[in-house]
Design a protein around this motif. Sequence first.
Motif, PDB file in Angstrom:
ATOM      1  N   MET A   1       4.321   8.895  -3.190  1.00 41.42           N
ATOM      2  CA  MET A   1       3.684   7.991  -2.123  1.00 41.42           C
ATOM      3  C   MET A   1       2.725   6.989  -2.576  1.00 41.42           C
ATOM      4  SD  MET A   1       1.947   9.316   1.472  1.00 41.42           S
ATOM      5  CE  MET A   1       0.640   9.900   0.561  1.00 41.42           C
ATOM      6  N   THR A   2       3.020   5.777  -2.161  1.00 43.62           N
ATOM      7  CA  THR A   2       2.178   4.706  -2.471  1.00 43.62           C
ATOM      8  C   THR A   2       0.950   4.703  -1.902  1.00 43.62           C
ATOM      9  OG1 THR A   2       3.077   3.292  -0.611  1.00 43.62           O
ATOM     10  CG2 THR A   2       4.101   3.127  -2.950  1.00 43.62           C
ATOM     11  N   PRO A   3      -0.169   4.090  -2.487  1.00 43.36           N
ATOM     12  CA  PRO A   3      -1.645   4.024  -1.862  1.00 43.36           C
ATOM     13  C   PRO A   3      -1.414   3.550  -0.466  1.00 43.36           C
ATOM     14  CG  PRO A   3      -1.648   3.246  -4.124  1.00 43.36           C
ATOM     15  CD  PRO A   3      -0.140   3.600  -3.653  1.00 43.36           C
ATOM     16  N   VAL A 135     -13.942  -6.129  -3.516  1.00 44.94           N
ATOM     17  CA  VAL A 135     -12.887  -4.928  -3.678  1.00 44.94           C
ATOM     18  C   VAL A 135     -12.063  -4.799  -4.876  1.00 44.94           C
ATOM     19  CG1 VAL A 135     -10.716  -3.949  -2.520  1.00 44.94           C
ATOM     20  CG2 VAL A 135     -12.361  -5.248  -1.047  1.00 44.94           C
ATOM     21  N   SER A 136     -12.111  -3.632  -5.547  1.00 49.39           N
ATOM     22  CA  SER A 136     -11.416  -3.624  -6.797  1.00 49.39           C
ATOM     23  C   SER A 136     -10.687  -2.220  -6.943  1.00 49.39           C
ATOM     24  CB  SER A 136     -12.602  -3.384  -8.026  1.00 49.39           C
ATOM     25  OG  SER A 136     -13.481  -2.456  -7.854  1.00 49.39           O
ATOM     26  N   GLY A 137      -9.765  -2.242  -8.163  1.00 49.22           N
ATOM     27  CA  GLY A 137      -8.816  -1.328  -7.951  1.00 49.22           C
ATOM     28  C   GLY A 137      -8.075  -1.686  -8.924  1.00 49.22           C
ATOM     29  N   GLU A 138      -6.568  -1.009  -8.647  1.00 48.72           N
ATOM     30  CA  GLU A 138      -5.515  -1.149  -9.686  1.00 48.72           C
ATOM     31  C   GLU A 138      -4.156  -0.955  -8.545  1.00 48.72           C
ATOM     32  OE1 GLU A 138      -4.537   1.347 -12.887  1.00 48.72           O
ATOM     33  OE2 GLU A 138      -6.260   0.573 -13.908  1.00 48.72           O
ATOM     34  N   ILE A 139      -3.173  -1.869  -8.638  1.00 48.70           N
ATOM     35  CA  ILE A 139      -1.860  -1.716  -7.811  1.00 48.70           C
ATOM     36  C   ILE A 139      -0.803  -1.790  -8.807  1.00 48.70           C
ATOM     37  CG2 ILE A 139      -0.288  -3.190  -6.434  1.00 48.70           C
ATOM     38  CD1 ILE A 139      -3.012  -4.620  -5.260  1.00 48.70           C
ATOM     39  N   ASP A 140       0.011  -0.630  -8.776  1.00 48.93           N
ATOM     40  CA  ASP A 140       0.878  -0.244  -9.923  1.00 48.93           C
ATOM     41  C   ASP A 140       0.534  -0.613 -11.213  1.00 48.93           C
ATOM     42  OD1 ASP A 140       2.485   0.510  -7.730  1.00 48.93           O
ATOM     43  OD2 ASP A 140       3.454  -1.551  -7.604  1.00 48.93           O
ATOM     44  N   GLY A 141      -0.724   0.076 -11.528  1.00 43.77           N
ATOM     45  CA  GLY A 141      -1.333  -0.447 -13.052  1.00 43.77           C
ATOM     46  C   GLY A 141      -1.972  -1.675 -13.139  1.00 43.77           C
ATOM     47  N   VAL A 142      -1.726  -2.519 -12.265  1.00 47.38           N
ATOM     48  CA  VAL A 142      -2.425  -3.841 -12.224  1.00 47.38           C
ATOM     49  C   VAL A 142      -3.896  -3.863 -11.979  1.00 47.38           C
ATOM     50  CG1 VAL A 142      -2.096  -6.353 -11.927  1.00 47.38           C
ATOM     51  CG2 VAL A 142      -0.196  -4.834 -12.167  1.00 47.38           C
ATOM     52  N   PRO A 143      -4.627  -3.985 -12.842  1.00 46.73           N
ATOM     53  CA  PRO A 143      -6.122  -4.087 -12.399  1.00 46.73           C
ATOM     54  C   PRO A 143      -6.345  -5.419 -11.671  1.00 46.73           C
ATOM     55  CG  PRO A 143      -6.019  -3.614 -14.651  1.00 46.73           C
ATOM     56  CD  PRO A 143      -4.690  -4.160 -14.313  1.00 46.73           C
ATOM     57  N   PHE A 144      -7.201  -5.452 -10.673  1.00 44.29           N
ATOM     58  CA  PHE A 144      -7.562  -6.396  -9.646  1.00 44.29           C
ATOM     59  C   PHE A 144      -9.140  -6.561  -9.297  1.00 44.29           C
ATOM     60  CE2 PHE A 144      -6.821  -3.676  -6.250  1.00 44.29           C
ATOM     61  CZ  PHE A 144      -7.547  -4.298  -5.235  1.00 44.29           C
ATOM     62  N   GLY A 169     -12.708 -18.373   2.525  1.00 43.64           N
ATOM     63  CA  GLY A 169     -11.596 -17.650   2.282  1.00 43.64           C
ATOM     64  C   GLY A 169     -11.726 -16.410   0.954  1.00 43.64           C
ATOM     65  N   LEU A 170     -10.673 -16.187   0.404  1.00 45.33           N
ATOM     66  CA  LEU A 170     -10.586 -15.317  -0.656  1.00 45.33           C
ATOM     67  C   LEU A 170     -10.415 -15.670  -2.044  1.00 45.33           C
ATOM     68  CD1 LEU A 170      -7.770 -12.729   0.830  1.00 45.33           C
ATOM     69  CD2 LEU A 170     -10.296 -12.281   0.818  1.00 45.33           C
ATOM     70  N   VAL A 171     -11.177 -14.995  -2.868  1.00 45.57           N
ATOM     71  CA  VAL A 171     -11.230 -15.330  -4.156  1.00 45.57           C
ATOM     72  C   VAL A 171     -10.739 -14.180  -5.081  1.00 45.57           C
ATOM     73  CG1 VAL A 171     -12.646 -17.212  -4.411  1.00 45.57           C
ATOM     74  CG2 VAL A 171     -13.681 -15.105  -4.288  1.00 45.57           C
ATOM     75  N   ALA A 172      -9.738 -14.236  -5.974  1.00 44.36           N
ATOM     76  CA  ALA A 172      -9.104 -12.921  -6.514  1.00 44.36           C
ATOM     77  C   ALA A 172      -8.832 -12.941  -7.709  1.00 44.36           C
ATOM     78  CB  ALA A 172      -7.962 -12.554  -5.803  1.00 44.36           C
ATOM     79  N   ARG A 173      -8.875 -12.019  -8.694  1.00 42.00           N
ATOM     80  CA  ARG A 173      -8.416 -12.008 -10.127  1.00 42.00           C
ATOM     81  C   ARG A 173      -7.346 -11.031 -10.402  1.00 42.00           C
ATOM     82  NH1 ARG A 173     -13.499 -12.079 -13.770  1.00 42.00           N
ATOM     83  NH2 ARG A 173     -11.920 -12.035 -15.363  1.00 42.00           N
ATOM     84  N   TYR A 174      -6.400 -10.920 -10.771  1.00 43.15           N
ATOM     85  CA  TYR A 174      -5.484 -10.117 -11.163  1.00 43.15           C
ATOM     86  C   TYR A 174      -5.093 -10.185 -12.729  1.00 43.15           C
ATOM     87  CZ  TYR A 174      -4.308  -9.267  -6.264  1.00 43.15           C
ATOM     88  OH  TYR A 174      -4.297  -9.301  -4.997  1.00 43.15           O
ATOM     89  N   ALA A 175      -5.061  -8.942 -13.394  1.00 43.26           N
ATOM     90  CA  ALA A 175      -4.555  -8.841 -14.805  1.00 43.26           C
ATOM     91  C   ALA A 175      -3.190  -9.393 -15.022  1.00 43.26           C
ATOM     92  CB  ALA A 175      -4.723  -7.577 -15.258  1.00 43.26           C
ATOM     93  N   PHE A 176      -3.003 -10.399 -16.047  1.00 46.41           N
ATOM     94  CA  PHE A 176      -1.845 -10.949 -15.829  1.00 46.41           C
ATOM     95  C   PHE A 176      -0.815 -10.325 -17.290  1.00 46.41           C
ATOM     96  CE2 PHE A 176       1.550 -14.488 -16.769  1.00 46.41           C
ATOM     97  CZ  PHE A 176       2.012 -14.402 -15.372  1.00 46.41           C
ATOM     98  N   ILE A 299       0.136  -9.802  -2.683  1.00 50.09           N
ATOM     99  CA  ILE A 299      -0.034 -10.589  -3.971  1.00 50.09           C
ATOM    100  C   ILE A 299       0.616 -10.143  -5.017  1.00 50.09           C
ATOM    101  CG2 ILE A 299      -1.588 -11.677  -5.085  1.00 50.09           C
ATOM    102  CD1 ILE A 299      -3.652 -11.966  -2.862  1.00 50.09           C
ATOM    103  N   ALA A 300       0.277  -8.934  -5.507  1.00 48.75           N
ATOM    104  CA  ALA A 300       0.877  -8.542  -6.693  1.00 48.75           C
ATOM    105  C   ALA A 300       2.366  -8.149  -6.699  1.00 48.75           C
ATOM    106  CB  ALA A 300       0.057  -7.185  -7.113  1.00 48.75           C
ATOM    107  N   GLU A 301       2.678  -7.550  -5.341  1.00 44.96           N
ATOM    108  CA  GLU A 301       4.196  -7.393  -5.487  1.00 44.96           C
ATOM    109  C   GLU A 301       5.189  -8.605  -5.524  1.00 44.96           C
ATOM    110  OE1 GLU A 301       4.334  -4.900  -1.919  1.00 44.96           O
ATOM    111  OE2 GLU A 301       3.701  -3.025  -3.303  1.00 44.96           O
ATOM    112  N   VAL A 302       4.477  -9.781  -4.748  1.00 40.44           N
ATOM    113  CA  VAL A 302       5.338 -10.860  -4.740  1.00 40.44           C
ATOM    114  C   VAL A 302       5.434 -11.588  -5.980  1.00 40.44           C
ATOM    115  CG1 VAL A 302       5.303 -13.321  -3.631  1.00 40.44           C
ATOM    116  CG2 VAL A 302       4.957 -11.282  -1.966  1.00 40.44           C
ATOM    117  N   LEU A 303       4.229 -11.497  -6.844  1.00 42.80           N
ATOM    118  CA  LEU A 303       4.418 -12.120  -7.911  1.00 42.80           C
ATOM    119  C   LEU A 303       4.758 -11.048  -9.022  1.00 42.80           C
ATOM    120  CD1 LEU A 303       0.891 -13.997  -8.031  1.00 42.80           C
ATOM    121  CD2 LEU A 303       3.328 -15.023  -7.311  1.00 42.80           C
ATOM    122  N   LYS A 304       5.073  -9.962  -8.708  1.00 44.61           N
ATOM    123  CA  LYS A 304       5.745  -8.933  -9.595  1.00 44.61           C
ATOM    124  C   LYS A 304       4.989  -8.845 -10.914  1.00 44.61           C
ATOM    125  CE  LYS A 304      10.497  -9.678  -7.903  1.00 44.61           C
ATOM    126  NZ  LYS A 304      10.196  -8.596  -7.055  1.00 44.61           N
TER     127      LYS A 304
END
Length: 311
Positions: A1-3, A135-144, A169-176, A299-304
Amino acid sequence: MTPGGDFDSFFAREIAPFIEEKEAERKVVLRRALWRALPVIGAGLVFFSLSSRLIEGENARGFAIFGSIAVMVFGAAMLTSVMTWGRKFAEELSAKVFGHFGYIYSPEAPENFLVPFNNCSLLPGYDRKSLEDHVSGEIDGVPFELAEAFLEKKVRRDKRDDYELVFRGLVARYAFPKRFSGRTVVRGDRGSIFGALSHAGAGGERVHLEDPRFDERFDVFSSDQVEARYLLTPAFMERLMQLADASDGPMRAAFDGGDLFLVIDGRRGYFAQPSPWRDLRQNDHIRAFVEDISFIREIAEVLKLDAETKV
């Protein structure tokens, strides 16, 4: 089950009883604050009414009016306990809801959080800032990690200093997932105030890419033309355009230091919380809150971003 799966059950099990308990607490806090404040505010109004009739002379009357206003302001200040309680409640509720999605929540962002965004010239110039809802955490193993930013620029109006909103607005960083060493900046805000100085501070050279639709919507600058094309593949450009369509404001992005940085000038507050002045059991705010949280994952899912082979 997804978070975050089965949020309705989670809400019924944990959030609804919590809100019910806090609503009873809110009524007590509000009642106590009103019992303290209303007599003082009322006294100020009575004093103003009597003084305006009985006191003669402009100076004396002006003093009476000033005194009345001061008394009423003092009474209104007694209501700050309600706002203090409201902030604490919002923090507790946010921690619970974000925690259900597997994220770590803090009401404040680190002091230097905007430094990499400024280094990439993703934000307009500002003189005053406010950061919240980190807010911080991981999405499918991607830290953000991300936060809300409220930025203002000092301006001169009517011979006095004032502040003008330049970003909210939002300012976000995702591991690439792809490795790279340079810096590539993508600006998708042509025609907006945010993008009025689109070329200023970007650094590097202008990059023209294969997709004419992308070139029409975005300006790209990079310290390495070859690397920029390696990062901005046709598939990834398509996904960036899809994300820009899903965003509620001008979007900018940058690849730098192994991360993908995103800023979205939605001109609104995200992760809205209920007002302490109204019944907390009115749950429209929860729905909007969860939609904003879902956008973090979108964001993470759209950009895969979860696998190098997908980028």
